[in-house]
Design an enzyme around this catalytic site. Structure first.
Site, PDB file in Angstrom:
ATOM      1  N   SER A   3      63.218  34.936  86.751  1.00  0.00           N
ATOM      2  CA  SER A   3      64.531  35.262  87.307  1.00  0.00           C
ATOM      3  C   SER A   3      64.733  36.769  87.456  1.00  0.00           C
ATOM      4  CB  SER A   3      65.624  34.705  86.400  1.00  0.00           C
ATOM      5  OG  SER A   3      65.367  33.367  86.074  1.00  0.00           O
TER       6      SER A   3
HETATM    7  N1  SAH Z   1      63.621  31.183  82.491  1.00  0.00           N
HETATM    8  C1  SAH Z   1      62.417  31.454  83.264  1.00  0.00           C
HETATM    9  C2  SAH Z   1      62.561  31.199  84.750  1.00  0.00           C
HETATM   10  C3  SAH Z   1      62.679  29.765  85.033  1.00  0.00           C
HETATM   11  S1  SAH Z   1      62.195  29.193  86.618  1.00  0.00           S
HETATM   12  C4  SAH Z   1      61.889  32.842  83.000  1.00  0.00           C
HETATM   13  O1  SAH Z   1      62.472  33.584  82.206  1.00  0.00           O
HETATM   14  O2  SAH Z   1      60.839  33.179  83.570  1.00  0.00           O
HETATM   15  C5  SAH Z   1      62.686  27.523  86.351  1.00  0.00           C
HETATM   16  C6  SAH Z   1      61.777  26.734  85.455  1.00  0.00           C
HETATM   17  O3  SAH Z   1      62.399  25.486  85.228  1.00  0.00           O
HETATM   18  C7  SAH Z   1      60.410  26.449  86.048  1.00  0.00           C
HETATM   19  O4  SAH Z   1      59.404  26.932  85.217  1.00  0.00           O
HETATM   20  C8  SAH Z   1      60.377  24.925  86.166  1.00  0.00           C
HETATM   21  O5  SAH Z   1      59.095  24.364  85.897  1.00  0.00           O
HETATM   22  C9  SAH Z   1      61.388  24.518  85.108  1.00  0.00           C
HETATM   23  N2  SAH Z   1      61.994  23.189  85.305  1.00  0.00           N
HETATM   24  C10 SAH Z   1      62.465  22.631  86.440  1.00  0.00           C
HETATM   25  N3  SAH Z   1      62.947  21.396  86.184  1.00  0.00           N
HETATM   26  C11 SAH Z   1      62.776  21.182  84.845  1.00  0.00           C
HETATM   27  C12 SAH Z   1      63.064  20.085  83.973  1.00  0.00           C
HETATM   28  N4  SAH Z   1      63.641  18.960  84.384  1.00  0.00           N
HETATM   29  N5  SAH Z   1      62.753  20.223  82.660  1.00  0.00           N
HETATM   30  C13 SAH Z   1      62.164  21.356  82.183  1.00  0.00           C
HETATM   31  N6  SAH Z   1      61.865  22.408  82.975  1.00  0.00           N
HETATM   32  C14 SAH Z   1      62.168  22.323  84.281  1.00  0.00           C
END
Ligand code: SAH
Length: 217
Positions: free
Chosen positions: A64
């Site tokens: 992010s």
């Molecule tokens: N917080 C992260 C950025 C997240 S991007 C950072 O600091 O880098 C969003 C993430 O959510 C992705 O890695 C994706 O795989 C995950 N995601 C999406 N749907 C999800 C679900 N149902 N359960 C767990 N993770 C999920």
């Protein structure tokens, strides 16, 4: 371009950008100064780690935008005593920031590969209060519930019911809501004695919360 002086300069601009976008909480800024975003980005984009923009990571996901990480963290109003759940480990950057400001952090990702790489970084950085698991985070973590704080870093159409149920009374959840591919709204949900209070914080754009586990190994 990569000498020490240049990196120090870029880090200063990084903190300046955070402040100018509303990240004013001193503890949040200190955590973001300490946790080096450069550690969480590999390959082509590593060079842009100190710019205030989201960047691609493995599995088609994104780390992010730093100011959004700061504003979400600030919205959680952490005191250092909380048990926090993060849904969407991704690079692990947000979890690492949370680890500085809360007692215990559980972070889950549906992609096992991302979760494992993040775990390696937590180990290297000696962040011993983070537990990373691979799971579909829309169901929360019933075994560890309830949580003082929940942060969702992928966009859902509505705050997932199981996550609301796993939030303690007096607890706070931040979650981007809205259709993917359009602008979403970051909302803060506070659980009160009588129900839930919702407030809208800012427009954001996150990858979608997807059902089930990823197919990677
Ligand atoms: N917080 C992260 C950025 C997240 S991007 C950072 O600091 O880098 C969003 C993430 O959510 C992705 O890695 C994706 O795989 C995950 N995601 C999406 N749907 C999800 C679900 N149902 N359960 C767990 N993770 C999920």
């Amino acid at each position: 371009m990569n000498d020490e002086h240049d990196i120090a300069e870029r880090k200063m601009q990084f903190l300046f950008a955070l402040r100018s976008r509303g990240v004013t909480d001193a503890r949040v800024l200190t955590a973001m100064e300490k946790i080096d975003r450069g550690m969480f980005i590999r390959g082509t984009f590593a060079d842009r780690a100190y710019e205030d923009m989201p960047l691609p990571i493995a599995c088609g996901q994104t780390i992010s935008q730093p100011s959004v990480v700061g504003l979400m963290t600030q919205a959680l109003r952490l005191t250092g005593r909380e048990k926090v759940l993060e849904v969407g480990t991704g690079s692990g950057y947000q979890a690492a920031i949370l680890s500085q400001l809360a007692r215990r952090v559980y972070t889950v990702d549906r992609h096992r590969r991302l979760m494992r790489e993040a775990m390696g970084l937590f180990r290297d950085l000696d962040l011993t209060n983070i537990t990373a698991l691979s799971a579909d985070g829309s169901f929360g973590l019933p075994d560890q519930a309830p949580f003082d704080r929940i942060i969702v870093t992928a966009a859902a159409e509505d705050p997932p019911g199981p996550l609301l149920a796993q939030l303690k009374t007096g607890g706070i959840m931040v979650v981007p809501v809205g259709q993917s591919d359009t602008v979403q709204s970051l909302i803060r949900v506070e659980r009160t004695e009588d129900g839930f209070d919702y407030s809208e914080l800012l427009p954001v754009r996150f990858v979608p919360l997807v059902e089930g586990l990823g197919r990677d190994v």
